[in-house]
Design a protein around this motif. Structure first.
Motif, PDB file in Angstrom:
ATOM      1  N   ALA A   1      -1.400  88.481  65.501  1.00  0.00           N
ATOM      2  CA  ALA A   1      -1.381  89.420  64.388  1.00  0.00           C
ATOM      3  C   ALA A   1      -0.065  89.307  63.598  1.00  0.00           C
ATOM      4  N   LEU A   2       1.060  89.153  64.305  1.00  0.00           N
ATOM      5  CA  LEU A   2       2.337  89.041  63.608  1.00  0.00           C
ATOM      6  C   LEU A   2       2.430  87.737  62.828  1.00  0.00           C
ATOM      7  N   GLU A   3       1.910  86.658  63.400  1.00  0.00           N
ATOM      8  CA  GLU A   3       1.927  85.373  62.692  1.00  0.00           C
ATOM      9  C   GLU A   3       1.097  85.466  61.413  1.00  0.00           C
ATOM     10  N   TYR A   4      -0.021  86.188  61.472  1.00  0.00           N
ATOM     11  CA  TYR A   4      -0.855  86.372  60.282  1.00  0.00           C
ATOM     12  C   TYR A   4      -0.095  87.192  59.238  1.00  0.00           C
ATOM     13  N   ALA A   5       0.552  88.251  59.676  1.00  0.00           N
ATOM     14  CA  ALA A   5       1.344  89.078  58.755  1.00  0.00           C
ATOM     15  C   ALA A   5       2.472  88.255  58.131  1.00  0.00           C
ATOM     16  N   LEU A   6       3.078  87.380  58.931  1.00  0.00           N
ATOM     17  CA  LEU A   6       4.148  86.537  58.419  1.00  0.00           C
ATOM     18  C   LEU A   6       3.622  85.542  57.383  1.00  0.00           C
ATOM     19  N   ALA A   7       2.394  85.064  57.580  1.00  0.00           N
ATOM     20  CA  ALA A   7       1.792  84.159  56.599  1.00  0.00           C
ATOM     21  C   ALA A   7       1.596  84.876  55.262  1.00  0.00           C
ATOM     22  N   LEU A   8       1.327  86.175  55.317  1.00  0.00           N
ATOM     23  CA  LEU A   8       1.155  86.960  54.094  1.00  0.00           C
ATOM     24  C   LEU A   8       2.483  87.295  53.434  1.00  0.00           C
ATOM     25  N   ASP A   9       3.528  87.447  54.252  1.00  0.00           N
ATOM     26  CA  ASP A   9       4.849  87.815  53.720  1.00  0.00           C
ATOM     27  C   ASP A   9       5.929  87.055  54.485  1.00  0.00           C
ATOM     28  N   PRO A  10       6.118  85.768  54.164  1.00  0.00           N
ATOM     29  CA  PRO A  10       7.073  84.945  54.923  1.00  0.00           C
ATOM     30  C   PRO A  10       8.532  85.332  54.728  1.00  0.00           C
ATOM     31  N   LYS A  11       8.814  86.239  53.817  1.00  0.00           N
ATOM     32  CA  LYS A  11      10.197  86.663  53.596  1.00  0.00           C
ATOM     33  C   LYS A  11      10.501  88.016  54.218  1.00  0.00           C
ATOM     34  N   ASP A  12       9.688  88.436  55.166  1.00  0.00           N
ATOM     35  CA  ASP A  12       9.895  89.710  55.847  1.00  0.00           C
ATOM     36  C   ASP A  12      10.794  89.489  57.068  1.00  0.00           C
ATOM     37  N   ALA A  13      12.040  89.897  56.947  1.00  0.00           N
ATOM     38  CA  ALA A  13      13.013  89.683  58.021  1.00  0.00           C
ATOM     39  C   ALA A  13      12.604  90.394  59.306  1.00  0.00           C
ATOM     40  N   SER A  14      12.009  91.566  59.195  1.00  0.00           N
ATOM     41  CA  SER A  14      11.590  92.316  60.391  1.00  0.00           C
ATOM     42  C   SER A  14      10.520  91.570  61.173  1.00  0.00           C
ATOM     43  N   LEU A  15       9.594  90.942  60.461  1.00  0.00           N
ATOM     44  CA  LEU A  15       8.565  90.158  61.148  1.00  0.00           C
ATOM     45  C   LEU A  15       9.177  88.963  61.859  1.00  0.00           C
ATOM     46  N   HIS A  16      10.114  88.295  61.213  1.00  0.00           N
ATOM     47  CA  HIS A  16      10.785  87.169  61.875  1.00  0.00           C
ATOM     48  C   HIS A  16      11.503  87.648  63.129  1.00  0.00           C
ATOM     49  N   PHE A  17      12.144  88.813  63.054  1.00  0.00           N
ATOM     50  CA  PHE A  17      12.822  89.356  64.233  1.00  0.00           C
ATOM     51  C   PHE A  17      11.816  89.610  65.351  1.00  0.00           C
ATOM     52  N   ASP A  18      10.733  90.311  65.029  1.00  0.00           N
ATOM     53  CA  ASP A  18       9.737  90.652  66.046  1.00  0.00           C
ATOM     54  C   ASP A  18       9.112  89.405  66.677  1.00  0.00           C
ATOM     55  N   ILE A  19       8.785  88.421  65.855  1.00  0.00           N
ATOM     56  CA  ILE A  19       8.216  87.176  66.383  1.00  0.00           C
ATOM     57  C   ILE A  19       9.251  86.443  67.236  1.00  0.00           C
ATOM     58  N   GLY A  20      10.515  86.495  66.829  1.00  0.00           N
ATOM     59  CA  GLY A  20      11.571  85.888  67.627  1.00  0.00           C
ATOM     60  C   GLY A  20      11.687  86.507  69.005  1.00  0.00           C
ATOM     61  N   VAL A  21      11.583  87.827  69.062  1.00  0.00           N
ATOM     62  CA  VAL A  21      11.632  88.516  70.362  1.00  0.00           C
ATOM     63  C   VAL A  21      10.456  88.074  71.233  1.00  0.00           C
ATOM     64  N   ASN A  46      21.312  92.155  59.011  1.00  0.00           N
ATOM     65  CA  ASN A  46      20.357  92.572  60.032  1.00  0.00           C
ATOM     66  C   ASN A  46      21.051  92.580  61.395  1.00  0.00           C
ATOM     67  N   ALA A  47      21.567  93.727  61.769  1.00  0.00           N
ATOM     68  CA  ALA A  47      22.355  93.840  62.998  1.00  0.00           C
ATOM     69  C   ALA A  47      21.537  93.511  64.239  1.00  0.00           C
ATOM     70  N   ARG A  48      20.269  93.896  64.255  1.00  0.00           N
ATOM     71  CA  ARG A  48      19.436  93.597  65.431  1.00  0.00           C
ATOM     72  C   ARG A  48      19.310  92.090  65.628  1.00  0.00           C
ATOM     73  N   ALA A  49      19.020  91.369  64.564  1.00  0.00           N
ATOM     74  CA  ALA A  49      18.863  89.916  64.676  1.00  0.00           C
ATOM     75  C   ALA A  49      20.193  89.244  64.996  1.00  0.00           C
ATOM     76  N   LEU A  50      21.262  89.710  64.370  1.00  0.00           N
ATOM     77  CA  LEU A  50      22.590  89.139  64.642  1.00  0.00           C
ATOM     78  C   LEU A  50      22.964  89.311  66.105  1.00  0.00           C
ATOM     79  N   ASN A  51      22.768  90.500  66.639  1.00  0.00           N
ATOM     80  CA  ASN A  51      23.122  90.752  68.033  1.00  0.00           C
ATOM     81  C   ASN A  51      22.199  90.020  68.990  1.00  0.00           C
ATOM     82  N   TYR A  52      20.913  89.988  68.680  1.00  0.00           N
ATOM     83  CA  TYR A  52      19.968  89.283  69.548  1.00  0.00           C
ATOM     84  C   TYR A  52      20.315  87.803  69.609  1.00  0.00           C
TER      85      TYR A  52
END
Length: 76
Positions: A1-21, A46-52
């Protein structure tokens, strides 16, 4: 589901973070780091992504200079 959402909005930093986790939890650290780095490219504060990413580097790569850089940036 997240990969599909990312295909719709590839510039969503939050989705990249979630998929990375998810990739990290699935044992794919390289894919995880790619998504964390992309999240940071899209949202440099993006402090969450930087720290992760900093902790991932510290655990897996032992790249202490990069770890310190991302950790420092995550505190801004």
């Amino acid at each position: 589901a997240l990969e599909y959402a990312l295909a719709l909005d590839p510039k969503d930093a939050s989705l990249h973070f979630d998929i990375g986790v998810l990739h990290d939890k699935d044992g794919a650290p390289d894919r995880s780091m790619e998504h964390m780095e992309r999240a940071i490219e899209l949202d440099p504060a993006n402090a969450r992504a930087l720290n992760y990413l900093a902790y991932t580097l510290a655990e897996r790569v032992a790249d202490h200079a990069a770890t310190m850089l991302y950790t420092f940036r995550g505190t801004w």
